[in-house]
Design a protein around this motif. Sequence first.
Motif, PDB file in Angstrom:
ATOM      1  N   CYS A  59      -0.672  -5.008  16.265  1.00  0.00           N
ATOM      2  CA  CYS A  59      -1.371  -3.718  15.820  1.00  0.00           C
ATOM      3  C   CYS A  59      -2.834  -2.960  15.318  1.00  0.00           C
ATOM      4  O   CYS A  59      -3.342  -3.146  14.919  1.00  0.00           O
ATOM      5  CB  CYS A  59      -1.005  -2.811  17.877  1.00  0.00           C
ATOM      6  SG  CYS A  59      -0.571  -3.536  18.877  1.00  0.00           S
ATOM      7  N   GLY A  60      -1.317  -2.763  13.540  1.00  0.00           N
ATOM      8  CA  GLY A  60      -2.474  -3.180  13.059  1.00  0.00           C
ATOM      9  C   GLY A  60      -1.739  -1.341  12.747  1.00  0.00           C
ATOM     10  O   GLY A  60      -1.379  -0.604  13.452  1.00  0.00           O
ATOM     11  N   GLU A  61      -2.175  -0.372  11.604  1.00  0.00           N
ATOM     12  CA  GLU A  61      -1.538   0.659  11.788  1.00  0.00           C
ATOM     13  C   GLU A  61      -2.472   1.310  12.463  1.00  0.00           C
ATOM     14  O   GLU A  61      -3.594   1.539  12.543  1.00  0.00           O
ATOM     15  CB  GLU A  61      -2.008   1.631  10.046  1.00  0.00           C
ATOM     16  CG  GLU A  61      -1.828   3.096   9.774  1.00  0.00           C
ATOM     17  CD  GLU A  61      -1.919   2.803   8.569  1.00  0.00           C
ATOM     18  OE1 GLU A  61      -2.103   4.015   8.308  1.00  0.00           O
ATOM     19  OE2 GLU A  61      -1.801   1.879   7.624  1.00  0.00           O
ATOM     20  N   SER A  62      -1.416   2.070  13.315  1.00  0.00           N
ATOM     21  CA  SER A  62      -2.390   2.940  13.967  1.00  0.00           C
ATOM     22  C   SER A  62      -3.317   1.656  15.220  1.00  0.00           C
ATOM     23  O   SER A  62      -3.960   2.583  16.277  1.00  0.00           O
ATOM     24  CB  SER A  62      -3.172   4.688  13.723  1.00  0.00           C
ATOM     25  OG  SER A  62      -2.210   4.970  12.515  1.00  0.00           O
ATOM     26  N   GLY A  63      -2.943   1.182  15.490  1.00  0.00           N
ATOM     27  CA  GLY A  63      -3.440   0.406  16.282  1.00  0.00           C
ATOM     28  C   GLY A  63      -4.676  -0.125  16.246  1.00  0.00           C
ATOM     29  O   GLY A  63      -5.485  -0.754  16.920  1.00  0.00           O
ATOM     30  N   GLY A  64      -5.141   0.215  14.290  1.00  0.00           N
ATOM     31  CA  GLY A  64      -6.528  -0.138  14.031  1.00  0.00           C
ATOM     32  C   GLY A  64      -7.552  -1.709  14.686  1.00  0.00           C
ATOM     33  O   GLY A  64      -8.450  -1.276  14.141  1.00  0.00           O
ATOM     34  N   ARG A  65      -6.493  -2.809  14.534  1.00  0.00           N
ATOM     35  CA  ARG A  65      -6.724  -4.445  15.207  1.00  0.00           C
ATOM     36  C   ARG A  65      -7.659  -3.756  16.443  1.00  0.00           C
ATOM     37  O   ARG A  65      -8.193  -4.556  16.375  1.00  0.00           O
ATOM     38  CB  ARG A  65      -5.509  -4.726  15.006  1.00  0.00           C
ATOM     39  CG  ARG A  65      -6.042  -6.612  15.275  1.00  0.00           C
ATOM     40  CD  ARG A  65      -4.509  -7.157  15.413  1.00  0.00           C
ATOM     41  NE  ARG A  65      -5.508  -8.650  15.546  1.00  0.00           N
ATOM     42  CZ  ARG A  65      -5.134  -9.967  15.140  1.00  0.00           C
ATOM     43  NH1 ARG A  65      -4.024  -9.309  14.299  1.00  0.00           N
ATOM     44  NH2 ARG A  65      -5.810 -10.602  15.165  1.00  0.00           N
ATOM     45  N   PHE A  66      -7.427  -2.723  17.197  1.00  0.00           N
ATOM     46  CA  PHE A  66      -8.067  -2.622  18.715  1.00  0.00           C
ATOM     47  C   PHE A  66      -9.164  -1.792  18.064  1.00  0.00           C
ATOM     48  O   PHE A  66      -9.208  -0.942  18.146  1.00  0.00           O
ATOM     49  CB  PHE A  66      -7.565  -2.580  19.533  1.00  0.00           C
ATOM     50  CG  PHE A  66      -6.235  -3.945  18.862  1.00  0.00           C
ATOM     51  CD1 PHE A  66      -6.540  -5.187  19.574  1.00  0.00           C
ATOM     52  CD2 PHE A  66      -4.667  -3.622  19.002  1.00  0.00           C
ATOM     53  CE1 PHE A  66      -5.620  -6.625  19.319  1.00  0.00           C
ATOM     54  CE2 PHE A  66      -3.879  -4.467  18.979  1.00  0.00           C
ATOM     55  CZ  PHE A  66      -4.105  -6.225  19.275  1.00  0.00           C
TER      56      PHE A  66
END
Length: 181
Positions: free
Chosen positions: A102-109
Amino acid sequence: LAIVGHSGAGKSTIVGLLLRFIEAQRGRILFDDQDIRSASLASLRGQIGLVEQEAMLFELSVRENILLGRPGASEEDIVEAARASGIHDFIAGLPDGYDTLCGESGGRFSGGERQRIALARALVRKPAVLILDEVSAALDATTEARIAETIESLRGACTIIAVTHRLALATRADRVIVLGE
């Protein structure tokens, strides 16, 4: 149930009371005619799924983020929750599927994708009560409509309490509580 009112009217306080983050000084809150103060915090919170305005995802895979709702849930339960939240097809289309980080703090989405993954995390718990605290406040109209449809599809599966400023979500509720000054 939809709870609406202006900023500062007490909507978030009600959520805090329901989860016993705040203890009631007067009166009682009953679930199935049982005062919530008579239940252990673990028992009470184990029956509630919470999705907040800022959907927090961790720097883990999508699967692991959903599993935070109920560690040990089966793959079937994870997929069922993702389908119910309307995010399964999106996840399945990712190159690594449920193993996508998902990346840091869900940053991918996007915000809407994070909200739906957070909703899947809440749904994998199979909660008796689902609390949605301003889940559509920062979303565009299309994503808000998708989340409203998802919530509508859950009707009858659990009690849904939606704290919202948005009319689209409130109009779908069986009951609306308007908090005033």
